[in-house]
Design an enzyme around this catalytic site. Structure first.
Site, PDB file in Angstrom:
ATOM      1  N   LYS A   9       0.838  -1.191   0.000  1.00  0.00           N
ATOM      2  CA  LYS A   9       0.000   0.000   0.000  1.00  0.00           C
ATOM      3  C   LYS A   9       0.879   1.250   0.000  1.00  0.00           C
ATOM      4  O   LYS A   9       1.842   1.358   0.757  1.00  0.00           O
ATOM      5  CB  LYS A   9      -0.912   0.014   1.228  1.00  0.00           C
ATOM      6  CG  LYS A   9      -1.984  -1.065   1.214  1.00  0.00           C
ATOM      7  CD  LYS A   9      -3.023  -0.822   0.130  1.00  0.00           C
ATOM      8  CE  LYS A   9      -4.140  -1.836   0.197  1.00  0.00           C
ATOM      9  NZ  LYS A   9      -5.195  -1.591  -0.815  1.00  0.00           N
ATOM     10  N   LYS A  37     -12.985  -8.188  -7.979  1.00  0.00           N
ATOM     11  CA  LYS A  37     -13.435  -8.615  -6.653  1.00  0.00           C
ATOM     12  C   LYS A  37     -14.876  -9.109  -6.767  1.00  0.00           C
ATOM     13  O   LYS A  37     -15.727  -8.437  -7.356  1.00  0.00           O
ATOM     14  CB  LYS A  37     -13.326  -7.464  -5.651  1.00  0.00           C
ATOM     15  CG  LYS A  37     -11.884  -6.998  -5.466  1.00  0.00           C
ATOM     16  CD  LYS A  37     -11.767  -5.831  -4.507  1.00  0.00           C
ATOM     17  CE  LYS A  37     -10.301  -5.415  -4.346  1.00  0.00           C
ATOM     18  NZ  LYS A  37     -10.136  -4.236  -3.455  1.00  0.00           N
TER      19      LYS A  37
END
Length: 335
Positions: free
Chosen positions: A113, A219
């Protein structure tokens, strides 16, 4: 959203089978220190409804459609029995990186991240450097900005991060046009992956049609379930990586089922489905966590003691049940 109306189970049955849980995270992740989810013991197996609290009902309703489909309907057949997964490194200090990576045994790919609010490019560089040093030169290292940069910031940051041989950059900017600009500016030195531009878009195929990305992050929950996600992948015509949204093992099982059902040649490497390792608890004794860098394709059994241990407070239980009812009404009747 009445396209989901056919075949919905009765709301009363859904709520009767539902348990709301609140599970602490081991490390703060995208501002979250406790992950809440609705776990539903469906006829076809346990399923999960866990859109983030800030998402509005219309967006969350698609997540509910996915949960109900996974819990009440047979799923497409698997083409694989194991799914390779990546380590996920939150926006931690560089010194914390080795401890995070230790939670992902056998993984040879990491997603890091970056562009965290309140941090700097120097923080990102230090974190990515720590990952590269810990995993060695043969590992694949990806970065995920979650729309956190402007075009200029993205080009500057990714140019700097090329020193660490980045596999791809996930959603460096918010819009499809910005992704296309970044991709063109980098002239193929870093591949661009689209996530939010797929799962949060009114037209999830725009990013593929416009040539703004090299691959897609898919997703299952945000796209309405395994079958709908498979259809989108077929239409998009780009390679994909299947990922999750900090789910329990129940939600991860849905993503694993999607990855297992992908046609040969569509899967573009390790999937972001190892994130149960970032939770400090689960709803099963047989968690879907990486073993030898991969997760077996299976649905875990719920554990009554763990469901009780992580049961949400009564006010949060009510909040989530009310949310399920509102989202169900959208699926049944539309706007």
């Amino acid at each position: 959203m009445s396209e989901f109306a056919a075949g919905l189970p009765p709301l009363a049955e859904v709520l009767d089978r539902a348990r709301v849980v609140a599970i602490p995270t081991r490390t703060r992740f995208r501002g979250i220190s406790v992950r809440e989810a609705v776990i539903i013991d469906g006829p076809e197996g346990p399923t999960e409804f866990s859109p983030f609290p800030e998402y509005d009902d219309r967006e969350a309703a698609t997540w509910l459609a996915a949960a109900l489909d996974f819990g009440w309907n047979a799923q497409p057949p698997a083409r694989r029995d194991r799914i390779e997964v990546n380590a996920t490194v939150p926006a931690v200090a560089a010194a914390e990186v080795p401890a995070i990576l230790a939670r992902f045994p056998g993984c040879t790919t990491a997603k890091v991240k970056v562009a965290e609010r309140g941090q700097t490019l120097a923080d990102d560089i230090a974190r990515v450097r720590a990952v590269r040093e810990a995993m060695g030169p043969a590992a694949l290292v990806r970065v995920d900005a979650n729309c956190g940069w402007t075009v200029d910031e993205a080009v500057t940051a990714l140019t700097a991060l090329t020193a660490f041989d980045i596999d791809y950059a996930e959603q460096p900017c918010a819009t499809v046009a910005e992704l296309a600009e970044v991709r063109a500016s980098l002239s193929g030195t870093v591949r661009i992956a689209a996530d939010e531009s797929v799962r949060k878009a009114s037209d999830p195929l725009e990013v593929a049609r416009s040539g703004a990305a090299d691959l897609l992050i898919i997703k299952a929950q945000p796209l309405g379930g395994v079958r709908r996600a498979l259809a989108l992948v077929e239409q998009a015509g780009l390679p994909v990586v299947i990922s999750s949204a900090l789910d329990t093992s129940v939600g991860i099982a849905m993503g694993v089922q999607l990855a297992a059902a992908l046609p040969v040649g569509k899967l573009a490497g390790a999937c972001g489905l190892g994130t149960v390792a970032l939770l400090d608890g689960d709803v099963t004794r047989d968690s879907l966590v990486p073993v030898g860098g991969a997760i077996a394709v299976r649905r875990p059994a719920l554990d009554a003691e763990l469901l009780a241990q992580y049961r949400a407070d009564p006010d949060r239980d009510t909040w989530w049940r009310d949310r399920v009812a509102r989202c169900y009404a959208l699926l049944r009747h539309g706007d």
